[in-house]
Design a protein around this motif. Sequence first.
Motif, short mmCIF file in Angstrom:
data_model
loop_
_atom_site.label_atom_id
_atom_site.label_comp_id
_atom_site.label_asym_id
_atom_site.label_seq_id
_atom_site.Cartn_x
_atom_site.Cartn_y
_atom_site.Cartn_z
N PHE A 144 -5.03 5.60 5.54
CA PHE A 144 -5.13 5.02 4.21
C PHE A 144 -4.56 3.59 4.19
O PHE A 144 -5.11 2.71 3.53
N ILE A 193 0.84 -1.21 0.00
CA ILE A 193 0.00 0.00 0.00
C ILE A 193 0.87 1.25 0.00
O ILE A 193 0.58 2.23 -0.70
N LEU A 219 -8.11 4.88 -2.38
CA LEU A 219 -6.70 5.20 -2.58
C LEU A 219 -6.47 5.80 -3.96
O LEU A 219 -5.74 6.80 -4.10
N VAL A 252 0.98 4.79 -2.43
CA VAL A 252 0.87 6.15 -1.90
C VAL A 252 2.13 6.96 -2.21
O VAL A 252 2.07 8.11 -2.66
#
Length: 291
Positions: free
Chosen positions: A244, A102, A178, A106
Motif C-alpha cells: 500500500f 501514507i 487506500l 493507514v
Amino acid sequence: MAVTVSAEGAPAEQARPLDDEPGPRSWARAFNDLRQGWRQRPLWGYLGWQDIKQRYRRSILGPLWISISMAVIATAMGILYGALFQEDIKTFLPYVATGLLIWNFVQGCILEGSEVFIANEGLIRFLPAPLSLHVYRLVWRQTLFFAHNVIIWVILMIIFPHPLGWASFMAIPAFALLVLNGGWITILSGIIATRFRDIPPIVASLTQLLFFMTPIVWSYDRLRDNPAVAERAQIAELNPVMHFVEILRQPMLGDAIVWRHWLVVGVITVVGWGAALVCMRNYRSRVAYWV
C-alpha cells in the motif's frame, strides 16, 4: 401487513409471508446500510470536519498543527536514519516524509477503526442512523489529515526536485485504493473490537511493530540490492502495508511503477471487502447491543 375484506364485509388481516422481508442477517440490509450511509454525505462530511476543528479548537494555528507535527517528525527521522544508513538526504528525506504521510493514513484507519463503534456508543444507541455513517466519517477525517499533510510533500518537492512525469498521476487511483481499503478495515476491525474489547490494545501493539516492518525509515530497494541479505529482504513483501505504501509513494516521488504491488493491493481489496461484507451481514444488527 396487507388488509383484505371478507365476504361479510368485515376487514380481515392477511399476514405477509416472512420470506418477503429480509431478516437481520441479510445481504440486502448490509448493502442498504452502505447505501444509506453514503447518501448522508453532508452529515458525515460535516462531522468529520468538526472532529478536526474540535481537536485544535483553542490553538492559534488550528489544524495547521497537523502539518507542523508531521513535518517535525519526518525531518527528525529523515536526518537521523539518513545518517545511520548513510543515505543521501536529498533523496532520503522525501522518501521518509512520503512514507510517513501514507503510513499515518493507514495507521489512523487501523487504530481508530478498531474503536469507531465504541467511540460512537451514544450515537449508535439513540440515533437511528446506518452503521456505515461512522465508517465514512472516520475515513473522511483521515482523508482530511492526509490532505493537510500533502503540503509537506509539496515543499519537499520544491526543495529537493524529483523527476515527476505523467506516471505521477497514478497517485490518484493509488490513494483511491487506500481510501477503499480504509473502509473495509474500519468495518471489520470495528465490529470485531466492539464484541471483543481486548482487540484495540492488541491492534495498537501490533501496529507499532508493523511500522518497523514497513519500509518507511529504511529502504527496501537498498536492502534487496545487498547480496548478503537479498534473500531475507523478500520476507518484507509478506507485509501487506508495504504494498500500500509503495503504490502511492512511487508515483509521488517519480519512481518507476512496480505493478506487482498493485496486483497484491487489488487482491487484498477484494478479499478484505468480502470479509467486511460477511461481517456486516452477520453482525451488523448486534453492534448496538455490544457497545
